[in-house]
Motif scaffolding. Structure first.
Motif, short mmCIF file in Angstrom:
data_model
loop_
_atom_site.label_atom_id
_atom_site.label_comp_id
_atom_site.label_asym_id
_atom_site.label_seq_id
_atom_site.Cartn_x
_atom_site.Cartn_y
_atom_site.Cartn_z
N ASN A 13 0.63 -1.37 -0.02
CA ASN A 13 -0.02 0.10 -0.12
C ASN A 13 0.83 1.23 -0.20
O ASN A 13 0.52 2.28 0.62
CB ASN A 13 -0.82 -0.02 1.33
CG ASN A 13 -1.92 -1.28 1.09
OD1 ASN A 13 -2.17 -1.57 0.09
ND2 ASN A 13 -2.08 -1.76 2.44
N HIS A 14 1.96 1.29 -0.84
CA HIS A 14 2.85 2.40 -1.08
C HIS A 14 3.96 2.76 0.10
O HIS A 14 4.33 3.66 0.05
CB HIS A 14 1.87 3.66 -1.48
CG HIS A 14 0.89 3.18 -2.57
ND1 HIS A 14 1.41 3.03 -4.18
CD2 HIS A 14 -0.43 3.23 -2.62
CE1 HIS A 14 0.15 2.64 -4.59
NE2 HIS A 14 -0.90 3.02 -3.88
N GLU A 34 0.63 -3.68 8.14
CA GLU A 34 0.00 -2.70 7.24
C GLU A 34 -1.14 -3.43 6.33
O GLU A 34 -1.46 -2.84 5.27
CB GLU A 34 1.18 -2.74 6.27
CG GLU A 34 2.43 -2.15 6.87
CD GLU A 34 2.39 -0.84 7.65
OE1 GLU A 34 1.54 -0.09 6.97
OE2 GLU A 34 3.04 -0.77 8.69
N GLN A 36 -4.72 -3.95 4.79
CA GLN A 36 -6.00 -3.42 4.72
C GLN A 36 -6.96 -4.28 4.01
O GLN A 36 -6.61 -5.53 3.77
CB GLN A 36 -5.91 -2.22 3.84
CG GLN A 36 -4.76 -1.41 4.49
CD GLN A 36 -4.73 0.22 3.63
OE1 GLN A 36 -5.30 0.40 2.80
NE2 GLN A 36 -3.55 0.92 3.71
N ASN A 39 -5.50 -4.42 -0.75
CA ASN A 39 -4.08 -4.09 -0.52
C ASN A 39 -3.44 -4.22 -2.09
O ASN A 39 -3.86 -4.92 -3.02
CB ASN A 39 -3.46 -5.25 0.14
CG ASN A 39 -4.01 -5.31 1.50
OD1 ASN A 39 -3.70 -4.63 2.62
ND2 ASN A 39 -5.30 -6.27 1.70
#
Length: 435
Positions: A13-14, A34, A36, A39
């Motif tokens: 996610n960057h 991280e 979500q 993704n």
């Protein structure tokens, strides 16, 4: 990630999570914090063939002993969910009658180990993460009888399956001759140099069947050993060697600059006595080699087919080989160590290792076992088996099968076998030791 060549940065996610350097070994990253609902996993790879990192036999301008370079993901990639006490790794050390299993996990809670044997199931409940397990009526591993013991370990939150083999490696003097021994008995390791490059996939065959075909073909030709030359393969390759019964002499991966004059030309004409403290190099190159060597041995320690570590090959990237011998021996004392394969021998090594190509095969007296770790290099171009129809590589080239067979017979029967027979006669008459 099984392996990514050569510098890989992972984003989720960057957000940047990690960077791994080196193109041969596996790595992983915990993405739990991280995650979500939706993704995006991104991997950015850079490969400049940085010679400060181990790069093997890749070269931008391939040809001769150099191969087409590769970059990017070249082994398996997967994501999995694990428990808080999942088993991260195992370290398995066998003898001829028992096995020690060390479990890498986060707790000392009870675990159940179940080992399948010919006599039935061995089941142990253990609380410690290191256990020695005796094996009754042991069946030993060798290329002739590649028996593997399968087992599983079950903890509160995890269950894994694996295998081990019972085998030992030692050096013993038999009639005053130092010999490499497998399972306590002298063993003739008869092998080929396995480069591990393929016309259909460069670093990989088209499928795993390609590995199996290579290994089985070498067994059918009478070989029991493959020297994996300056490359680390995927785990499946070594599993097949374990399962089929093929010994592996494993090279560590070279880095630094290769010099044709120093590393090949001068030794070929006899200049081999150079102290290697002044050979190399930058501190970064030395550090990267040491780190990768340690990680390689940790990664491959499990595989019983691997019987031999080659630290340096023909002076390429060589530095302080006596110190490296001590490091490797401390990390793994269960296998043979060839500190300097070919030439530029220093003081410490388990074997005396020779490369002989352009002159009759002769070797000096030694208190160590002698390994002829490279010879031959004979080539015969078969058009239907050739990827490159314009160029042919070899140290001696032949046009007819009969010529090649005659040359192979000569080097084996008149040089290699003759040396051994003559030495055995000397021992039987009490005249001296093996050359």
């Amino acid at each position: 990630f099984g392996a990514v060549d050569q510098i890989a940065t992972v984003y989720l996610n960057h957000k940047e999570l990690m960077t791994h350097m080196g193109g041969y070994l596996p790595f992983q990253v915990d993405i739990t914090d991280e995650i979500q609902e939706t993704n995006i996993l991104t991997l950015k790879v850079k490969d400049t063939l940085n010679h400060a990192l181990p790069y093997g036999k890749q070269k931008t301008k391939r040809g001769g002993m150099w191969y087409t370079p590769v970059s990017g993901i070249w082994q398996s990639v997967w994501v999995e969910s694990v428990s808080g006490d999942y088993i991260r790794n195992l370290k398995i050390t066998p003898t001829l009658t028992d096995v020690t299993i060390e479990i890498d996990c986060n707790n000392d809670l009870d675990k159940i180990i179940r080992i399948t044997t010919q006599e039935g199931m061995i089941e142990k409940v253990v609380s410690k993460n290191k256990i020695l397990i005796p094996i009754e009526n042991p069946k030993l591993w060798s290329p002739e009888t590649p028996y593997l013991y399968e087992f599983e370990i079950e903890s509160k939150g995890d269950r894994i399956t694996s295998y081990f083999a019972l085998r030992t490696l030692s050096i013993q003097k038999i009639n005053q001759i130092p010999r490499l021994c497998l399972n306590g008995k002298p063993y003739f390791f008869h092998g080929i140099l396995d480069q591990g490059y393929y016309s259909d996939g460069i670093y990989l065959p088209a499928s795993s069947a390609g590995y199996r075909k290579d290994i089985m073909t070498m067994k059918e030709l009478g070989f029991n050993t493959l020297r994996k030359h300056i490359k680390v393969e995927p785990a499946n390759y070594y599993y097949l060697c374990d399962k089929i019964g093929m010994i592996v002499f494993q090279d560590l991966i070279s880095n630094g600059m290769y010099s044709f004059i120093r590393d090949t030309a001068l030794p070929t004409i006899g200049f081999t006595k150079f102290p290697d403290w002044g050979f190399l190099r930058s501190k970064k190159v030395r550090s990267n080699f040491i780190t990768t060597a340690k990680e390689t041995i940790d990664y491959l320690y499990h595989f019983p087919s691997i019987c031999y570590w080659t630290i340096f090959n023909e002076g390429w990237g060589q530095f302080q080989s006596d110190d490296l011998y001590d490091r490797v021996k401390e990390q793994d004392s269960t296998r043979f160590i060839d500190s300097t394969s070919g030439w530029f021998w220093q003081k410490k090594s388990d074997v005396d290792s020779y490369h002989i190509y352009f002159k009759p095969i002769q070797m000096k007296k030694s208190e160590r076992p002698i390994v002829l770790s490279e010879f031959g290099g004979y080539g015969l171009k078969e058009i239907e088996h050739s990827f490159n129809l314009r160029r042919t590589y070899g140290y001696r080239l032949y046009k007819e099968k009969k010529e090649l067979q005659k040359a192979l017979n000569k080097v084996y029967l008149e040089e290699i076998l003759k040396v051994d027979v003559e030495d055995m006669k000397k021992i039987s008459t009490g005249l001296g030791r093996r050359k």
